[in-house]
Enzyme design. Structure first.
Site, mmCIF file in Angstrom:
data_model
loop_
_atom_site.group_PDB
_atom_site.id
_atom_site.type_symbol
_atom_site.label_atom_id
_atom_site.label_comp_id
_atom_site.label_asym_id
_atom_site.label_seq_id
_atom_site.Cartn_x
_atom_site.Cartn_y
_atom_site.Cartn_z
ATOM 1 N N SER A 53 0.842 -1.202 0.000
ATOM 2 C CA SER A 53 0.000 0.000 0.000
ATOM 3 C C SER A 53 0.873 1.245 0.000
ATOM 4 C CB SER A 53 -0.917 0.009 1.230
ATOM 5 O OG SER A 53 -1.412 1.318 1.442
ATOM 6 N N ASP A 102 -6.021 0.393 -9.158
ATOM 7 C CA ASP A 102 -7.204 1.239 -9.408
ATOM 8 C C ASP A 102 -7.828 0.970 -10.779
ATOM 9 O OD1 ASP A 102 -6.895 2.407 -6.934
ATOM 10 O OD2 ASP A 102 -5.780 4.135 -7.684
HETATM 11 C C1 S3P Z 1 -2.816 5.814 -3.688
HETATM 12 C C2 S3P Z 1 -2.500 4.509 -3.443
HETATM 13 C C3 S3P Z 1 -3.416 3.390 -3.722
HETATM 14 C C4 S3P Z 1 -4.556 3.784 -4.670
HETATM 15 C C5 S3P Z 1 -5.148 5.113 -4.316
HETATM 16 C C6 S3P Z 1 -4.101 6.202 -4.312
HETATM 17 C C7 S3P Z 1 -1.824 6.840 -3.349
HETATM 18 O O1 S3P Z 1 -3.973 2.932 -2.513
HETATM 19 O O2 S3P Z 1 -5.563 2.797 -4.666
HETATM 20 O O3 S3P Z 1 -6.174 5.444 -5.259
HETATM 21 O O4 S3P Z 1 -1.959 7.995 -3.811
HETATM 22 O O5 S3P Z 1 -0.881 6.533 -2.613
HETATM 23 P P1 S3P Z 1 -3.183 1.918 -1.538
HETATM 24 O O6 S3P Z 1 -1.854 2.489 -1.364
HETATM 25 O O7 S3P Z 1 -3.957 1.866 -0.275
HETATM 26 O O8 S3P Z 1 -3.213 0.605 -2.255
#
Ligand code: S3P
Length: 429
Positions: A168, A316
């Protein structure tokens, strides 16, 4: 909530689009500009609701932010000059704002309270609160910090060596930003590499950061210096038109200035694997965030398997890839994607239930979905669950269905792509 009926009658799609700025990079540009001392200028900023929530939070912290179209200026005297807000910081629908702010606010000398909309109120925050607590952060919230509203009492943090249990970028970034205010050497280890915009931007703002084999390390206590950030087009927004161009008949869509950072561009690899008629022309490989012109034409597609390390690079895009798979020959298996359950809505359930209403042959699994194609899709009434990416998936489906598709909430799309329907109209001719 405004309903929208889309009766497009299977048009050929033609045209050139410049998709709006990258959501992840736009958020970070404001956050970094607010942390840095001096005047940061941003071009290509995304005026989506999520990024406007980030701007609003920093204004409440006393940072001067000026928005002029897609140019944004942030003037700050650094974190120690922020003021304790008298109001609750409202993060709307934005997980990135909420989670990255947790990391930033934990190392200030301020007391802050953060809350968001109903979707944010259901999304897990302990994945950020727990590692931050290991650094000394003081965070309170419902169910021991799992859910908003969150109250944060800023304090002096200690650096740590942390191995990420989930891939994440939001968790990683929150910890890295907290590390900027910590004593000692920060180390964050990832088994699967998630988007690295934070690491790149730390360097852009003058921090010394090492990244070797999925291990990020740097000395805590570094100051950031204001700079200029050029935000590329969002590949996650371009994805909707890449799929539209591939599945609509007699189509050709050119997408300019799309960010193709390799930790984000998994959809390009999947389109190529599936046999899509896609051209990729890289503009400038040496930019902090490389960009390309992407040309997509109607394509004969084959099913594929999407799983493992590629998942964080296209997380996404899975809703729109599921629609793509309904038009491919054979079986597409999407696995290792359980993170979809904790997005703006449970995107496994939402995608499967809504595409089924259009006649797709799709089943949910524990960690993804299985789609059998090709299927001629028909019209229907779909729910968005207030999730922008489900709304746009439904709109792209409407371009190829026999009959109209209705969505219950067209406004939710403004979270990441406020000009989406203008861009659909632009390629309809
Ligand atoms: C993001 C990370 C992703 C993505 C989100 C934006 C970011 O989430 O799904 O739309 O800007 O760091 P995760 O890091 O929780 O997977």
């Amino acid at each position: 909530m405004t309903k929208k009926v889309m009766d497009y009658k299977q048009p050929a799609l033609k045209g050139t689009l410049t998709v709006p700025g990258d959501k992840s990079i736009s958020h970070r540009s404001v956050m970094f500009g607010a942390i840095a001392e001096g005047k940061t200028t941003v071009s290509g900023f995304l005026l989506g609701e999520d990024c406007l929530s980030t701007i609003d939070c920093f204004k409440k912290l006393g940072v001067t932010i000026d928005v002029d179209g897609t140019n944004v200026t942030i003037e700050s005297n650094g974190i120690d000059a922020w003021k304790e807000p008298t109001e609750v910081l409202y993060t709307g629908n934005s997980g990135t704002t909420t989670r990255l702010m947790m990391g930033i606010l934990s190392g200030t000398n301020l007391h802050t309270v953060m809350t968001g909309d109903a979707s944010i109120g259901k999304r897990p925050m302990r994945r950020v609160a727990d590692p931050l607590r290991q650094m000394g952060a003081q965070i309170a919230g419902r169910e021991n910090g799992q859910f908003t509203p969150l109250a944060i009492q800023g304090t002096q943090l200690e650096a740590m060596d942390y191995t990420m249990p989930v891939a994440s970028a939001q968790v990683k970034s929150a910890i890295l930003l907290a590390g900027l205010r910590a004593n000692g050497t920060m180390i964050v280890r990832e088994k699967e590499v998630s988007r690295d915009h934070t690491e790149r931007m730390l360097r852009q703002f003058g921090a010394r950061v090492d990244v070797v084999d999925g291990v990020v390390s740097f000395e805590g206590g570094q100051k950031l210096t204001a700079t200029h950030v050029n935000v590329p087009g969002d590949i996650s927004s371009a994805a909707f038109f890449l799929v539209a161009g591939a599945i609509a008949p007699k189509s050709e869509i050119v997408l300019e200035n799309v960010g193709v950072n390799e930790t984000r561009a998994g959809i390009i690899e999947v389109l190529q694997q599936m046999g899509a008629n896609l051209e990729v022309k890289i503009d400038d490989e040496t930019a902090a965030e490389p960009t390309a012109t992407l040309t997509i034409r109607s394509s004969q597609l084959q099913g594929t398997t999407i799983g493992g390390a590629i998942i964080p690079t296209l997380i996404d895009e899975i809703p729109i890839l599921a629609l793509l798979a309904t038009q491919a020959n054979g079986k597409t298996i999407i696995r290792d994607a359980e993170e979809l359950k904790v997005k703006e809505t449970d995107r496994i359930t939402a995608v499967v239930d809504e595409l089924k209403k259009l006649g797709a042959n799709i089943e949910a699994t524990d960690d993804g979905m299985i789609i059998e194609g090709p299927t001629r899709l028909h019209g229907g009434k779909l729910r968005t669950y207030g999730d922008h990416r489900i709304g746009m998936m439904a709109a792209v489906a409407a371009l190829i269905t026999d009959g109209a598709v209705e969505i219950d909430d067209a406004e939710c799309i403004a979270v990441s792509y406020p000009t989406f329907f203008d861009h659909v109209d632009a390629v309809l001719k």
